[in-house]
Design an enzyme around this catalytic site. Structure first.
Site, mmCIF file in Angstrom:
data_model
loop_
_atom_site.group_PDB
_atom_site.id
_atom_site.type_symbol
_atom_site.label_atom_id
_atom_site.label_comp_id
_atom_site.label_asym_id
_atom_site.label_seq_id
_atom_site.Cartn_x
_atom_site.Cartn_y
_atom_site.Cartn_z
ATOM 1 N N ASN A 166 38.255 51.375 48.291
ATOM 2 C CA ASN A 166 37.683 50.093 48.753
ATOM 3 C C ASN A 166 36.371 50.254 49.510
ATOM 4 O OD1 ASN A 166 39.067 51.260 50.888
ATOM 5 N ND2 ASN A 166 39.691 49.311 51.759
ATOM 6 N N GLY A 199 44.454 55.796 53.155
ATOM 7 C CA GLY A 199 45.165 55.244 52.008
ATOM 8 C C GLY A 199 46.472 54.614 52.441
ATOM 9 N N SER A 200 47.414 54.597 51.515
ATOM 10 C CA SER A 200 48.651 53.858 51.787
ATOM 11 C C SER A 200 49.537 54.583 52.793
ATOM 12 C CB SER A 200 49.427 53.662 50.487
ATOM 13 O OG SER A 200 50.034 54.883 50.114
ATOM 14 N N GLU A 257 38.582 57.884 63.824
ATOM 15 C CA GLU A 257 37.332 58.224 63.160
ATOM 16 C C GLU A 257 36.219 57.417 63.804
ATOM 17 O OE1 GLU A 257 38.456 57.281 59.149
ATOM 18 O OE2 GLU A 257 39.039 59.360 58.895
ATOM 19 N N GLU A 297 44.603 57.408 58.292
ATOM 20 C CA GLU A 297 44.274 55.984 58.435
ATOM 21 C C GLU A 297 45.034 55.263 57.340
ATOM 22 O OE1 GLU A 297 42.895 54.554 60.774
ATOM 23 O OE2 GLU A 297 42.098 56.346 61.743
ATOM 24 N N CYS A 323 41.696 47.712 54.895
ATOM 25 C CA CYS A 323 42.833 47.956 55.794
ATOM 26 C C CYS A 323 42.711 47.091 57.031
ATOM 27 C CB CYS A 323 42.955 49.426 56.130
ATOM 28 S SG CYS A 323 41.455 50.111 56.791
ATOM 29 N N GLY A 356 50.459 58.533 53.063
ATOM 30 C CA GLY A 356 50.075 59.145 54.339
ATOM 31 C C GLY A 356 51.248 59.831 55.017
HETATM 32 C C1 UN1 Z 1 39.045 50.315 55.400
HETATM 33 O O1 UN1 Z 1 39.362 49.266 54.858
HETATM 34 O O2 UN1 Z 1 39.591 51.400 55.080
HETATM 35 O O3 UN1 Z 1 35.986 47.402 59.743
HETATM 36 C C2 UN1 Z 1 37.961 50.426 56.415
HETATM 37 C C3 UN1 Z 1 35.812 47.197 58.544
HETATM 38 C C4 UN1 Z 1 35.113 48.258 57.731
HETATM 39 C C5 UN1 Z 1 35.989 49.416 57.477
HETATM 40 C C6 UN1 Z 1 37.249 49.150 56.746
HETATM 41 N N1 UN1 Z 1 33.922 48.696 58.453
HETATM 42 O O4 UN1 Z 1 36.176 46.176 58.014
#
Ligand code: UN1
Length: 481
Positions: free
Chosen positions: A139, A214-215, A450, A236, A270, A219
């Site tokens: 994504n 990822g999922s 991160e 993450e 995410c 993970g």
């Molecule tokens: C993700 O979907 O893995 O904060 C990261 C945000 C983006 C990062 C998303 N800068 O929406």
């Protein structure tokens, strides 16, 4: 990198399934072994290169990302679907991360502390870890890999990168850019393919660290293996992020916030807003306004300038979204918008799902609890700030969160009480900045962050050094008291 066998997979445009972008190698275990051994060999010299020299290369990578930004944004849109205005932002995040990492190579600070003895000096400094295996989702095909890869390299590690099988082309360009910037051979390696290549990377004894986005299911499996093999592992994973709107908020702003948070990137972040928690007094009116605005979101190929929302990544994901919507209906959910795929006009050949809103969603419903990763928003009603926060926290994940309120006390209570790695005040749940810690608590992560300075914690070990210049044997307190 050459592949040792003939197996390949197709890279398909999610906005037009007839458009095959290319075929990529399904890296075999031999390929993974080759990549890891190249990375291990390159580590010997890369780890000893003065960090600011490594920084010069990363700065150059930032310059090349900048030069190739427009071209790469279109390639990324074709590959994973989000509109060009979003893929441009994706690359911008990598540019910012590259420059940040470059400057950080002059600032990999350690600590000194006074010794408890005379004529003795205590120092501590950061050292690299070794070969890092980086596994990411599709994504954010450039931004999220950059959050991990560029700090890892800055610290003196070498990398084997396994991108998602849905975004191999972007990964290939990532490698091209690092190569042009002057990364020495073997320092950065890419393997392609699915879980087979990923697990070979995790299992490889010479890989000392796994960085994964990822999922949650994958993970957790990675974490178990890394635990058994005593590897460092940063994760993450999923999110089920809530936006709270209090009656005293700027409601137009809150409306714009949820539209962007829920339907930006077709809900495939995410950090996406998948739950909207409205204070009871504004519940009906806010929903009406939301439906009116969400109805007008223009779906289509992300390469068209008028497109506001692109497709979802693949047919498997489309089926998953359909499955959740079916469950929501079976559980008594009230769908007030969407609830179906979009197959008309330019969407006919792609994986498009309409912006979807369920109202009166209760805590026992599956769509309240599980991550969908699509443009599906659940709306729930709260009677008070405390109730709203309780609803937001009733969730196994803890990545992002947001509250819209004009009341400063409510904002600070939310900052204190919401269980999440990130809380936004009067802004949507998406849009983290590259130089701030990024990550979540509960089921989202495993304690690492991160982004910004915290990424450098992931990719370094501490070395403590005692220099005794007294000329005599001085015993420390453990042997002296
Ligand atoms: C993700 O979907 O893995 O904060 C990261 C945000 C983006 C990062 C998303 N800068 O929406």
């Amino acid at each position: 990198m050459p592949t040792s066998h003939e197996l390949t997979f197709e890279n398909i445009n999610p906005a037009d399934r007839d458009d095959i972008i290319g075929t990529f190698p399904l890296s075999s275990i031999d390929d993974v072994n080759l990549a890891v051994s190249s990375a291990k060999q390159a580590y010997v010299t890369w780890s000893k290169m003065p960090a600011p020299k490594r920084g010069d290369i990363l700065r150059k990578a930032g310059d090349i990302f900048t030069r190739r930004k427009d071209e790469l944004a279109r390639i990324m849109t074709r590959e994973m679907g989000k509109p060009v205005f979003e893929t441009l932002g994706d690359i911008q995040e990598a540019i910012d991360t590259a420059y940040y990492a470059a400057t950080e190579t002059r600032r990999l600070f350690g600590y000194t502390a006074p010794s408890e003895m005379e004529n003795k000096m205590n120092l501590s400094f950061r050292t690299p870890i070794g070969v890092c295996g980086i596994i990411t989702a599709w994504n954010f095909p450039i931004a999220v890999p950059s959050w991990k890869i560029l700090p890892a390299l800055a610290c003196g590690n070498t990398v084997v990168f396994k991108p998602s099988e849905d975004s191999p082309h972007s990964a290939q360009i990532f490698a091209e850019i690092l190569e042009e910037a002057g990364i020495p051979k073997g320092v950065f390696n890419v393997i392609y393919g699915d879980g087979l290549a990923g697990s070979a990377l995790v299992e490889h004894p010479d890989v000392k660290l796994i960085g994964f986005t990822g999922s949650t299911i994958t993970g957790k499996k990675i974490a178990e293996r890394c635990g058994a093999m005593n590897k460092r592992c940063s994760l993450e994973m999923g999110g089920k992020n809530a936006q709270i709107v209090m009656a005293d908020a700027n409601l137009d702003l809150a409306l714009d916030g949820v539209l962007w948070g829920a339907f930006g990137t077709a809900g495939q972040r995410c950090t996406a807003t998948s739950r909207l928690i409205l204070q009871a007094d504004i519940y009906d009116q806010f929903i009406n306004d939301l439906i009116t605005k969400a109805t007008n979101i223009k779906l289509g190929n992300g390469l068209n300038e008028s497109t506001q929302m692109g497709p979802v990544i693949n047919t498997k994901q489309l089926d998953k979204i359909k499955g959740y919507v079916k469950i929501a209906r079976e559980e008594g959910g009230i769908c007030v918008l969407g609830g179906d795929e979009e197959i008309s006009g330019e969407c006919a050949k792609g994986n498009f799902y309409k912006p979807t809103i369920f109202i009166d969603v209760t805590e026992d419903m599956t769509i309240f609890k599980e991550e969908i990763f699509g443009p599906v928003l659940s709306v729930s009603k709260a009677t008070s700030l405390e109730h709203a926060i309780e609803l937001a926290n009733n969730c196994e994940y803890g990545l992002s969160s947001s509250i819209f309120t004009g009341n400063v006390d409510a904002a600070f209570r939310a900052i204190r009480d919401i269980e999440a790695g990130i809380t936004y005040i009067n802004a949507p749940t998406i849009g983290a900045e590259a130089h701030m810690p990024f990550g979540g608590i509960k089921g989202t992560g495993n304690g690492h962050r991160e982004g910004g300075w915290t990424a450098f914690e992931i990719f370094t070990e501490w070395k403590t050094v005692y220099v005794d210049y007294s000329g005599s044997l001085q015993r420390a307190q453990i042997d002296n008291y």
